[in-house]
Design a protein around this motif. Structure first.
Motif, PDB file in Angstrom:
ATOM      1  N   GLU A  41       0.836  -1.201   0.000  1.00 47.87           N
ATOM      2  CA  GLU A  41       0.000   0.000   0.000  1.00 47.87           C
ATOM      3  C   GLU A  41       0.875   1.257   0.000  1.00 47.87           C
ATOM      4  N   PHE A  45       0.531   3.337  -3.345  1.00 48.09           N
ATOM      5  CA  PHE A  45      -0.547   4.327  -3.250  1.00 48.09           C
ATOM      6  C   PHE A  45      -0.291   5.537  -2.362  1.00 48.09           C
ATOM      7  N   ILE A  46       0.424   5.352  -1.254  1.00 46.91           N
ATOM      8  CA  ILE A  46       0.549   6.472  -0.314  1.00 46.91           C
ATOM      9  C   ILE A  46       1.564   7.481  -0.856  1.00 46.91           C
ATOM     10  N   ARG A  47       1.188   8.747  -0.880  1.00 47.64           N
ATOM     11  CA  ARG A  47       2.076   9.795  -1.384  1.00 47.64           C
ATOM     12  C   ARG A  47       2.151  10.923  -0.361  1.00 47.64           C
ATOM     13  N   SER A  48       3.291  11.635  -0.358  1.00 43.34           N
ATOM     14  CA  SER A  48       3.441  12.669   0.670  1.00 43.34           C
ATOM     15  C   SER A  48       2.527  13.860   0.391  1.00 43.34           C
ATOM     16  N   ASN A  49       2.296  14.180  -0.890  1.00 41.78           N
ATOM     17  CA  ASN A  49       1.354  15.250  -1.266  1.00 41.78           C
ATOM     18  C   ASN A  49       1.587  16.509  -0.443  1.00 41.78           C
TER      19      ASN A  49
ATOM     20  N   SER B 243      -4.726  15.945   2.772  1.00 43.03           N
ATOM     21  CA  SER B 243      -3.446  15.297   3.138  1.00 43.03           C
ATOM     22  C   SER B 243      -2.743  16.075   4.236  1.00 43.03           C
ATOM     23  N   ARG B 252      -1.490   8.944   6.958  1.00 47.73           N
ATOM     24  CA  ARG B 252      -1.038   9.255   5.594  1.00 47.73           C
ATOM     25  C   ARG B 252      -2.043   8.677   4.602  1.00 47.73           C
ATOM     26  N   LEU B 253      -2.334   9.433   3.565  1.00 49.54           N
ATOM     27  CA  LEU B 253      -3.424   9.055   2.662  1.00 49.54           C
ATOM     28  C   LEU B 253      -2.938   8.827   1.229  1.00 49.54           C
ATOM     29  N   PRO B 254      -3.684   8.001   0.491  1.00 49.33           N
ATOM     30  CA  PRO B 254      -3.365   7.800  -0.930  1.00 49.33           C
ATOM     31  C   PRO B 254      -3.982   8.903  -1.781  1.00 49.33           C
ATOM     32  N   LEU B 255      -3.550  10.134  -1.548  1.00 46.69           N
ATOM     33  CA  LEU B 255      -4.128  11.275  -2.261  1.00 46.69           C
ATOM     34  C   LEU B 255      -3.043  12.084  -2.936  1.00 46.69           C
ATOM     35  N   GLU B 256      -3.393  12.676  -4.074  1.00 48.55           N
ATOM     36  CA  GLU B 256      -2.548  13.707  -4.676  1.00 48.55           C
ATOM     37  C   GLU B 256      -3.451  14.864  -5.087  1.00 48.55           C
ATOM     38  N   PRO B 345      -5.991   6.975  -6.186  1.00 44.00           N
ATOM     39  CA  PRO B 345      -5.520   6.126  -7.284  1.00 44.00           C
ATOM     40  C   PRO B 345      -6.653   5.476  -8.090  1.00 44.00           C
ATOM     41  N   LEU B 398     -10.792   3.584   3.570  1.00 39.47           N
ATOM     42  CA  LEU B 398      -9.374   3.865   3.374  1.00 39.47           C
ATOM     43  C   LEU B 398      -8.609   2.551   3.221  1.00 39.47           C
ATOM     44  N   PHE B 401      -7.118   0.339  -0.116  1.00 41.71           N
ATOM     45  CA  PHE B 401      -5.826   0.438  -0.806  1.00 41.71           C
ATOM     46  C   PHE B 401      -4.825  -0.566  -0.238  1.00 41.71           C
TER      47      PHE B 401
END
Ligand SMILES: Cc1cc2nc3c(=O)[nH]c(=O)nc-3n(C[C@H](O)[C@H](O)[C@H](O)COP(=O)(O)OP(=O)(O)OC[C@H]3O[C@@H](n4cnc5c(N)ncnc54)[C@H](O)[C@@H]3O)c2cc1C
Ligand SMILES: [Zn+2]
Lengths: 103, 417
Positions: A41, A45-49, B243, B252-256, B345, B398, B401
Motif C-alpha cells: 500500500e 498508493f501512499i504519497r506525501s502530497n 493530506s 497518511r493518505l493515498p491522495l494527490e 488512485p 481507506l 488500498f
C-alpha cells in the motif's frame, strides 16, 4: 506555463516539452514477494502530497527523452532545483535558503 | 432567521427589503464540541445539517480557513449525474441525486437544481463501447442512462456539430435525463443556513493547523488560529488540503492534489439546453441561468496547491469546444479560475473511519464530488453519529488500498469525471 530546466540538455524550456512523472525517490522493493500488504500500500498508493517543497520526477519527453528529478514548491509552483535521476535528494535547507520561495 | 415563502417575499418587497434577517450568525468557537467538522464546503456543511436533523447532534462546529463555500464547492462547474459504472458508485451517486430532487424544499432555500439532462459524447469506437457498457450496467442498477444516435444527439442539443468531417466526429452519446446542474453557492448557503438554524456553529477564517490526539491515540480536538478546540469526534472534509490536515494526526493518505480549472464566457441569451461532456476531448459545457457558458477543463499534470492552473489546459479546452460547437468560436471568455482537487488512485472517494478513534475522513472526490454533495454529507453524518459506515459508504474505506478491493472508476472512465 512552467519553465523547466532539463539538467541533461542544460536548457530552460516550456512545460509543454515535459511530462510529470509523480513523486521522486520512491524506491522499488528489492524483494517484492517479501512485501506485506501494508508495505505494498505504501509503495503503490501512499504519497506525501506536501504543501511546500516537493521531490518529483519529470521527463523531457519532447527533448532528450530522459527522466530527471526536481524540487518544486507546490504553493508557488517555483522550481528550487532540478538534478539527474539517481542522485541523492538535495538537502532542503540549502535550497530554500538560496532561493527564498514565496509562500 | 426568516423562513422564505411567497408571503415573506411580498412583505419584504413592500417594506423596501430592510427587514431581512441574517442567514446565519457570525459564530466564535466554544471551548468544546461533540463534533468538529474541518472544512465548510458543501460536504462539511451538509454533514453538520444531517447530524442535527437526522441524529439530533447539534453541539457541532464547522470550521473553515476561508469563507464558507470558497473551496471547490464555489469553484466547480456543477454537473450532477449518477451514471457511474460500478455498483458501489452508482448507489452512492444515485443516493445523492435522490436527495438533490427535493433539496430546495427540504432546506427552504432554492438550490436551483435543474434536471436539464447530461449528454456524454462518443467520438471514437472506444467511447461507443465504453458508454454502452455503462448504459447496460446503469440499467441493471436502476440508474437511468440511454444511448442516442448521432442525429438524436443533434436534436437534443442543436448547437452540436455532427458533420461527418468534423475534427471530433460525434458517433452517438449517452444521455442521463435525470442529471443536470445546481447553483453551487446556494448549496453551501442553504446547508449553512439550515444547520445554523439547528444550533450548529459555523466558524469562518479560522485555519485548523493540526489535529491533536490523546495519549491513548484517540482524537482530542483541533488546534486552530483561534486556539485549541476540544472535540469528541472530528470529521475532516477539506478536499484538496486533506493530506495536510490528516498528516498532523499521523494518518497518511493515498491522495494527490491537482489544480482543476474552469472558465465562463460573457452572458448571452439562452442558447444551450443541456449539459454536454466530451471526455475524449476534455470539454464540459453548460449555460448558467445568468447566461454565461460554464466550461470545465482538465487537471494540470503536476500536483499543486496554487489554486491557479496552467494556461495550456484552457487553450486545449477552448480549442475543443469551438470544434464541437462552432457557433461559440467568437464568444468572449470573462474569467477563469482553479480549485485544488484531491485525487485517489482509483478515482473513487474515501468516506469513513480512520485508524484514529473518533477521527473520520471524507475526501478523494477529485474532479467530481459536487454531484455527490447531499449524498456524501448524509452518509458522513451517519458514519460520525453511529461510529460505523452507512451501507452506501461502507465500500469506500481507506483500507481498500491495502486489501486491494478498489472501486476502479479510473479504469472505467479513463478520463476526468
Ligand atoms: C474547476 C472545478 C470544476 C469541477 N466541476 C465539477 C462538476 O462539474 N461536477 C462535480 O460533481 N464536481 C466538480 N468538481 C469537484 C467538486 O467541486 C468537489 O469534489 C466538491 O465541491 C468537494 O466539496 P467539498 O465540500 O468536499 O470541498 P470544498 O468545497 O473544497 O470544501 C473544503 C473546505 O475545506 C477548507 N479547508 C481546507 N483546509 C483547511 C484547514 N486546514 N482548516 C480549515 N478549513 C480548511 C477549505 O477552505 C474549503 O472551504 C469540480 C472542481 C473544480 C475545482
Ligand atoms: Zn533534456
Amino acid at each position: 506555463m512552467l519553465l523547466i530546466h532539463c539538467p541533461y540538455c542544460n536548457e530552460t524550456l516550456p512545460e509543454a516539452e515535459f511530462t510529470y512523472a509523480g513523486e521522486a525517490h520512491i524506491v522499488r522493493p528489492p524483494d517484492p514477494s517479501a512485501l506485506s500488504d501494508d508495505e505494498w500500500e505504501g509503495f503503490l498508493f501512499i504519497r506525501s502530497n506536501v504543501r511546500g517543497p516537493h521531490y518529483e520526477r519529470w521527463r523531457h519527453m519532447h527533448g532528450c527523452g530522459r527522466f530527471f528529478n526536481a524540487v518544486r514548491d507546490t504553493v508557488s509552483d517555483r522550481f528550487l532545483t532540478t538534478y539527474p535521476a539517481g542522485q541523492p535528494r538535495p538537502d532542503l535547507a540549502s535550497l530554500t535558503a538560496a532561493s527564498e520561495p514565496s509562500k | 432567521m426568516t423562513r422564505f415563502s411567497a408571503f415573506s417575499l411580498v412583505r419584504n418587497a413592500l417594506t423596501g427589503h430592510k427587514h431581512w434577517t441574517e442567514q446565519w450568525p457570525e459564530s466564535q468557537p466554544r471551548a468544546e464540541y461533540d463534533v468538529v467538522i474541518v472544512g465548510a464546503g458543501g460536504h462539511g456543511l451538509g454533514a453538520a445539517y444531517y447530524l442535527a436533523r437526522e441524529h439530533g447532534i447539534t453541539n457541532v462546529a464547522v470550521i473553515d480557513k476561508g469563507w464558507l463555500g470558497g473551496g471547490n464547492t464555489g469553484r466547480n462547474t456543477t454537473i450532477i449525474r449518477s451514471n457511474y459504472l460500478y455498483d458501489e458508485s452508482a448507489r452512492l451517486f444515485d443516493h445523492a441525486v435522490d436527495l438533490w430532487e427535493n433539496l430546495s424544499q427540504e432546506l427552504n432555500y432554492n438550490v436551483m437544481y435543474s434536471r436539464r439532462g447530461v449528454l456524454m459524447l462518443a467520438h471514437n469506437v472506444h467511447d461507443v463501447q465504453s458508454f454502452k457498457r455503462h448504459i447496460h450496467s446503469n440499467r441493471l442498477n436502476g440508474v437511468d442512462n440511454r444511448w442516442l444516435t448521432t442525429q438524436e444527439c443533434k436534436d437534443y442539443c442543436p448547437p452540436l456539430n455532427i458533420s461527418p468531417d468534423a475534427r471530433y466526429p460525434v458517433m452517438g452519446g449517452a444521455l442521463q435525463e435525470r442529471a443536470g446542474t445546481a447553483r453551487h453557492d446556494a448549496v453551501a448557503w442553504g446547508y449553512a443556513r439550515a444547520a445554523a438554524a439547528r444550533g450548529v456553529d459555523i466558524i469562518q477564517n479560522c485555519p485548523v493547523t493540526a489535529i491533536r490526539r490523546n495519549p491513548d491515540g484517540s482524537v482530542a480536538g483541533v488546534e486552530t488560529a483561534k486556539g485549541f478546540i476540544k472535540a469528541k469526534k472530528v470529521a475532516v472534509s477539506a478536499a484538496g488540503n486533506t493530506s495536510v490536515v490528516m498528516d498532523s494526526a499521523g494518518v497518511r493518505l493515498p491522495l494527490e492534489s491537482y489544480p482543476l480549472q474552469a472558465l465562463v464566457s460573457e452572458p448571452v441569451k439562452s442558447c444551450f439546453p443541456c449539459v454536454v461532456m466530451s471526455n475524449a476531448v476534455h470539454a464540459y459545457i453548460s449555460q448558467s441561468d445568468k447566461g454565461e457558458l460554464v466550461i470545465g477543463s482538465g487537471t494540470d499534470q503536476y500536483t499543486s496547491y496554487s489554486q491557479r492552473g496552467g494556461l495550456p489546459l484552457i487553450e486545449h479546452t477552448i480549442a475543443a469546444i469551438t470544434e464541437v460547437f462552432p457557433i461559440f468560436n467568437r464568444m468572449r471568455m470573462l474569467r477563469k479560475w482553479g480549485g485544488i482537487v484531491d485525487v485517489t488512485p482509483d478515482r473513487s472517494a474515501i468516506l469513513g473511519k480512520t485508524p484514529v478513534k473518533g477521527l473520520y475522513v471524507n475526501c478523494g472526490w477529485g474532479t467530481g464530488g459536487f454531484k455527490a454533495t447531499p449524498g456524501a454529507a448524509h452518509v458522513l453524518a451517519w458514519t460520525v453519529a453511529k461510529d460505523e459506515p452507512h451501507p452506501i459508504n461502507a465500500p469506500f474505506t481507506l483500507d481498500r488500498f491495502r486489501t486491494g478491493r478498489l472501486i476502479d472508476e479510473a479504469a472505467a472512465a479513463a478520463v476526468a469525471h
